[in-house]
Design a protein around this motif. Structure first.
Motif, PDB file in Angstrom:
ATOM      1  N   UNK A 206     -37.381  87.758 -17.616  1.00  0.00           N
ATOM      2  CA  UNK A 206     -36.960  89.220 -17.556  1.00  0.00           C
ATOM      3  C   UNK A 206     -37.971  89.972 -18.211  1.00  0.00           C
ATOM      4  N   UNK A 207     -38.715  89.501 -19.111  1.00  0.00           N
ATOM      5  CA  UNK A 207     -39.931  90.270 -19.662  1.00  0.00           C
ATOM      6  C   UNK A 207     -41.004  90.362 -18.596  1.00  0.00           C
ATOM      7  N   UNK A 208     -41.197  89.353 -17.704  1.00  0.00           N
ATOM      8  CA  UNK A 208     -42.142  89.593 -16.652  1.00  0.00           C
ATOM      9  C   UNK A 208     -41.687  90.405 -15.664  1.00  0.00           C
ATOM     10  N   UNK A 209     -40.432  90.246 -15.278  1.00  0.00           N
ATOM     11  CA  UNK A 209     -39.754  91.542 -14.284  1.00  0.00           C
ATOM     12  C   UNK A 209     -40.006  92.684 -14.718  1.00  0.00           C
ATOM     13  N   UNK A 210     -39.409  93.042 -16.135  1.00  0.00           N
ATOM     14  CA  UNK A 210     -39.579  94.440 -16.541  1.00  0.00           C
ATOM     15  C   UNK A 210     -41.117  94.893 -16.844  1.00  0.00           C
ATOM     16  N   UNK A 211     -41.840  93.955 -17.118  1.00  0.00           N
ATOM     17  CA  UNK A 211     -43.285  94.400 -17.292  1.00  0.00           C
ATOM     18  C   UNK A 211     -43.596  94.806 -15.917  1.00  0.00           C
ATOM     19  N   UNK A 212     -43.330  94.268 -14.898  1.00  0.00           N
ATOM     20  CA  UNK A 212     -43.815  94.544 -13.308  1.00  0.00           C
ATOM     21  C   UNK A 212     -43.427  95.944 -13.188  1.00  0.00           C
ATOM     22  N   UNK A 213     -42.326  96.022 -13.532  1.00  0.00           N
ATOM     23  CA  UNK A 213     -41.648  97.252 -12.957  1.00  0.00           C
ATOM     24  C   UNK A 213     -42.320  98.523 -13.770  1.00  0.00           C
ATOM     25  N   UNK A 214     -42.305  98.299 -14.995  1.00  0.00           N
ATOM     26  CA  UNK A 214     -42.958  99.245 -15.898  1.00  0.00           C
ATOM     27  C   UNK A 214     -44.131  99.812 -15.393  1.00  0.00           C
ATOM     28  N   UNK A 215     -45.019  98.487 -15.098  1.00  0.00           N
ATOM     29  CA  UNK A 215     -46.551  98.968 -14.763  1.00  0.00           C
ATOM     30  C   UNK A 215     -46.391  99.706 -13.218  1.00  0.00           C
ATOM     31  N   UNK A 216     -45.428  99.086 -12.511  1.00  0.00           N
ATOM     32  CA  UNK A 216     -45.458  99.768 -10.992  1.00  0.00           C
ATOM     33  C   UNK A 216     -45.061 101.358 -11.250  1.00  0.00           C
ATOM     34  N   UNK A 217     -44.487 101.889 -12.223  1.00  0.00           N
ATOM     35  CA  UNK A 217     -44.093 103.132 -12.357  1.00  0.00           C
ATOM     36  C   UNK A 217     -45.297 103.973 -13.027  1.00  0.00           C
ATOM     37  N   UNK A 218     -46.235 103.504 -13.554  1.00  0.00           N
ATOM     38  CA  UNK A 218     -47.299 104.139 -14.295  1.00  0.00           C
ATOM     39  C   UNK A 218     -48.641 104.202 -13.558  1.00  0.00           C
ATOM     40  N   UNK A 219     -48.774 103.754 -12.556  1.00  0.00           N
ATOM     41  CA  UNK A 219     -49.698 103.797 -11.652  1.00  0.00           C
ATOM     42  C   UNK A 219     -50.821 102.536 -11.432  1.00  0.00           C
TER      43      UNK A 219
ATOM     44  N   UNK B  91     -51.630  94.957 -16.468  1.00  0.00           N
ATOM     45  CA  UNK B  91     -50.406  94.155 -16.689  1.00  0.00           C
ATOM     46  C   UNK B  91     -50.380  92.729 -16.102  1.00  0.00           C
ATOM     47  N   UNK B  92     -51.617  92.380 -15.190  1.00  0.00           N
ATOM     48  CA  UNK B  92     -51.641  91.186 -14.439  1.00  0.00           C
ATOM     49  C   UNK B  92     -51.680  90.067 -15.413  1.00  0.00           C
ATOM     50  N   UNK B  93     -52.619  89.994 -16.369  1.00  0.00           N
ATOM     51  CA  UNK B  93     -52.872  89.030 -17.251  1.00  0.00           C
ATOM     52  C   UNK B  93     -51.579  88.482 -17.883  1.00  0.00           C
ATOM     53  N   UNK B  94     -50.689  89.563 -18.403  1.00  0.00           N
ATOM     54  CA  UNK B  94     -49.258  89.263 -19.148  1.00  0.00           C
ATOM     55  C   UNK B  94     -48.636  88.403 -18.012  1.00  0.00           C
ATOM     56  N   UNK B  95     -48.677  89.040 -16.757  1.00  0.00           N
ATOM     57  CA  UNK B  95     -47.596  88.339 -15.561  1.00  0.00           C
ATOM     58  C   UNK B  95     -48.175  87.194 -15.516  1.00  0.00           C
TER      59      UNK B  95
ATOM     60  N   UNK C 131     -45.704  85.776  -5.832  1.00  0.00           N
ATOM     61  CA  UNK C 131     -46.079  87.158  -5.293  1.00  0.00           C
ATOM     62  C   UNK C 131     -47.168  87.576  -6.001  1.00  0.00           C
ATOM     63  N   UNK C 132     -47.700  87.067  -7.233  1.00  0.00           N
ATOM     64  CA  UNK C 132     -49.026  87.576  -7.794  1.00  0.00           C
ATOM     65  C   UNK C 132     -50.164  86.953  -6.858  1.00  0.00           C
ATOM     66  N   UNK C 133     -50.153  85.734  -6.590  1.00  0.00           N
ATOM     67  CA  UNK C 133     -51.202  85.344  -5.807  1.00  0.00           C
ATOM     68  C   UNK C 133     -51.307  86.289  -4.209  1.00  0.00           C
ATOM     69  N   UNK C 134     -50.147  86.291  -3.742  1.00  0.00           N
ATOM     70  CA  UNK C 134     -50.014  87.113  -2.436  1.00  0.00           C
ATOM     71  C   UNK C 134     -50.407  88.415  -2.480  1.00  0.00           C
ATOM     72  N   UNK C 135     -50.195  89.228  -3.559  1.00  0.00           N
ATOM     73  CA  UNK C 135     -50.538  90.488  -3.581  1.00  0.00           C
ATOM     74  C   UNK C 135     -51.825  90.895  -4.102  1.00  0.00           C
ATOM     75  N   UNK C 136     -52.376  90.144  -4.977  1.00  0.00           N
ATOM     76  CA  UNK C 136     -53.535  90.437  -5.878  1.00  0.00           C
ATOM     77  C   UNK C 136     -54.728  89.926  -4.707  1.00  0.00           C
ATOM     78  N   UNK C 137     -55.824  90.812  -4.924  1.00  0.00           N
ATOM     79  CA  UNK C 137     -56.954  90.577  -4.214  1.00  0.00           C
ATOM     80  C   UNK C 137     -57.638  89.115  -4.691  1.00  0.00           C
ATOM     81  N   UNK C 138     -58.606  88.620  -4.053  1.00  0.00           N
ATOM     82  CA  UNK C 138     -59.228  87.288  -4.476  1.00  0.00           C
ATOM     83  C   UNK C 138     -60.030  87.689  -5.840  1.00  0.00           C
TER      84      UNK C 138
END
Length: 145
Positions: free
Chosen positions: A5-18, A25-29, A52-59
């Motif tokens: 839940x912490x990871x999901x909420x952190x990702x959602x929060x970051x997504x709303x902030x730009x 927040x990537x290191x936290x995730x 999901x992180x590995x798929x979405x993040x650039x190398x």
């Protein structure tokens, strides 16, 4: 569960902030995914998050599409009815132009008789699968001369 839940909420929060906050927040995730998998190596949520992180993040930010596919496959080995993970795997296949594999996964989402999370499948996974399926190139098989 708390780490999930912490990871999901952190990702959602970051997504709303730009984008800049999302990158911050990537290191936290990543740490949360590692923690989840160290506590339960078969965690469907942990593998889906890591994939999901590995798929979405650039190398350059640590993304790795081969590793993403492995995480998604591990998650689905544990829970083959997890349609959200199948949608994410299909998105990865589309990104790497493996359209037949993407189509197979999307059809499995649409045809799933007993999804692990019926409300989420109904409200999110099934509509996303339909939209992704419709977005696939119309002719994925080369025509013979």
């Amino acid at each position: 569960r708390a780490h999930i839940w912490y990871a999901l909420n952190s990702a959602r929060w970051a997504g709303t902030r730009g984008i800049m906050r999302a990158v911050a927040v990537v290191p936290t995730l990543r740490q949360e995914a590692a923690t989840i998998l160290s506590l339960n190596p078969a965690s469907v949520e942990g593998h889906t998050l890591a994939g999901g992180l590995d798929a979405e993040l650039p190398v350059m930010l640590g993304g790795d599409r081969d590793r993403a596919e492995q995480h998604f496959q591990r998650a689905l080995a544990t829970d083959p009815r997890r349609t959200g993970t199948r949608v994410e795997l299909a998105r990865l296949y589309i990104a790497i132009r493996r359209y037949a594999d993407a189509e197979r996964e999307l059809m499995r989402v649409l045809e799933e008789p007993a999804p692990s999370d019926l409300p989420y499948w109904t409200l999110s996974d099934r509509p996303r699968a339909r939209a992704l399926l419709a977005s696939l190139p119309p002719s994925r098989i080369p025509e013979s001369p």
